[in-house]
Design an enzyme around this catalytic site. Structure first.
Site, PDB file in Angstrom:
ATOM      1  N   MET A   8      -0.128  -0.237   3.104  1.00  0.00           N
ATOM      2  CA  MET A   8       0.533   0.923   2.524  1.00  0.00           C
ATOM      3  C   MET A   8       1.452   0.521   1.383  1.00  0.00           C
ATOM      4  O   MET A   8       2.354   1.252   1.030  1.00  0.00           O
ATOM      5  CB  MET A   8       1.341   1.653   3.591  1.00  0.00           C
ATOM      6  CG  MET A   8       0.494   2.178   4.737  1.00  0.00           C
ATOM      7  SD  MET A   8      -0.558   3.538   4.266  1.00  0.00           S
ATOM      8  CE  MET A   8       0.619   4.862   4.147  1.00  0.00           C
ATOM      9  N   CYS A   9       1.306  -0.648   0.853  1.00  0.00           N
ATOM     10  CA  CYS A   9       2.082  -1.160  -0.278  1.00  0.00           C
ATOM     11  C   CYS A   9       1.474  -2.509  -0.647  1.00  0.00           C
ATOM     12  O   CYS A   9       0.654  -3.058   0.085  1.00  0.00           O
ATOM     13  CB  CYS A   9       3.567  -1.365   0.055  1.00  0.00           C
ATOM     14  SG  CYS A   9       4.491   0.145   0.387  1.00  0.00           S
ATOM     15  N   ARG A  10       1.900  -3.051  -1.758  1.00  0.00           N
ATOM     16  CA  ARG A  10       1.625  -4.434  -2.126  1.00  0.00           C
ATOM     17  C   ARG A  10       2.936  -5.020  -2.622  1.00  0.00           C
ATOM     18  O   ARG A  10       3.693  -4.358  -3.339  1.00  0.00           O
ATOM     19  CB  ARG A  10       0.595  -4.530  -3.243  1.00  0.00           C
ATOM     20  CG  ARG A  10      -0.783  -3.910  -2.973  1.00  0.00           C
ATOM     21  CD  ARG A  10      -1.696  -4.801  -2.126  1.00  0.00           C
ATOM     22  NE  ARG A  10      -1.465  -4.590  -0.700  1.00  0.00           N
ATOM     23  CZ  ARG A  10      -2.120  -5.261   0.255  1.00  0.00           C
ATOM     24  NH1 ARG A  10      -3.020  -6.185  -0.071  1.00  0.00           N
ATOM     25  NH2 ARG A  10      -1.857  -5.028   1.524  1.00  0.00           N
TER      26      ARG A  10
END
Length: 262
Positions: free
Chosen positions: A1-3
């Site tokens: 849900m992110c990097r």
């Protein structure tokens, strides 16, 4: 849900670390190669970096996608640093917190990011609220799961815990309260990087004098190594240490079962 990505080493321009590489964090905002949950990270971004002689990092955060911010493009072209932490965000739950919900979160010398999601948020972590002083709870930057996890980590750091212990204990505490959560945490103080792999991808690259830790490689350099799931990573400019979090949890449980000496 992110990097997210953290760097330690000789001075580099922000753009050389975040924009220029073929599969950079900039590109991962719309075309990640190894993201298991979600496809586009366009709900905000941020970068924190350290200036020479100043232990408190600067931050630049925005609510929109990184590719739409021309001011960031200018900053990335000219600003150099020896240490940074940056992230692009895919929000777990839509909210009105805007820029305040974008990593990195910061306090004192620390920068922090969370790649993942707390299952059952917010109800699942309601029992942990009692462990935070009221003033800290009321001072949360945002009402998202990542901001609350950061508050749990920060409580331990301010109590004197080492970075690795603070991250490990927080992951185990949150995972017990909300099983199935993804808890890839990333922390730096400008001199070290500490991270957890718990439910999502984490990689590192270490070369003489420089270390990178990221959700996924930003290029095809064969020196990138994947971190096994449920692992604590601690790194500096010269070495990386991996410790299984499973073993840490078993050691903690064993210690709790031992009877005190009389």
């Amino acid at each position: 849900m992110c990097r997210h990505l953290a760097y330690l080493g000789s001075e580099e321009r922000l753009g050389a670390l975040l924009v220029t590489p073929e599969h950079s964090l900039f590109r991962q905002s719309w075309a990640p190669r190894r993201q298991r949950h979600g496809t586009v990270n366009a709900d905000g971004f941020g970068v924190g970096w350290y200036a020479e002689g100043d232990p408190v990092p600067a931050r630049y955060r925005r609510t929109g996608p990184i590719w739409g911010d021309q001011s960031f493009a200018d900053l990335a072209r000219v600003i150099g640093t020896r240490a940074l932490l940056a992230a692009v965000r895919d929000a777990t739950v839509a909210g009105a917190d805007g820029e305040a919900a974008a990593a990195p979160f910061a306090a004192g010398p620390w920068l922090f990011s969370h790649n993942g999601a707390v299952r059952g948020w917010p109800g699942s972590l309601a029992p942990l609220v009692a462990g935070l002083p009221p003033a800290e709870l009321l001072s949360l930057e945002a009402r998202c799961d990542s901001a609350f996890v950061w508050a749990l980590v920060l409580r331990r750091l301010r109590a004197g815990d080492e970075e690795g212990q603070a991250l490990a204990d927080t992951v185990l505490e949150v995972a017990e309260a909300a099983p199935g959560s993804r808890l890839n945490l990333l922390l730096t103080n400008g001199g070290t990087i500490t991270a957890t792999a718990w439910g999502d991808t984490l990689w590192y690259l270490t070369e003489p004098g420089r270390t990178l830790v990221a959700s996924e490689p930003y290029d095809d350099d064969p020196l990138w190594r994947e971190v096994p799931d449920r692992t604590l990573l601690t790194a500096n400019h010269t070495e990386v240490l991996l410790t299984p979090l499973k073993d840490m949890s078993e050691d903690m449980a064993s210690a709790q079962r031992k009877e005190p000496r009389t």
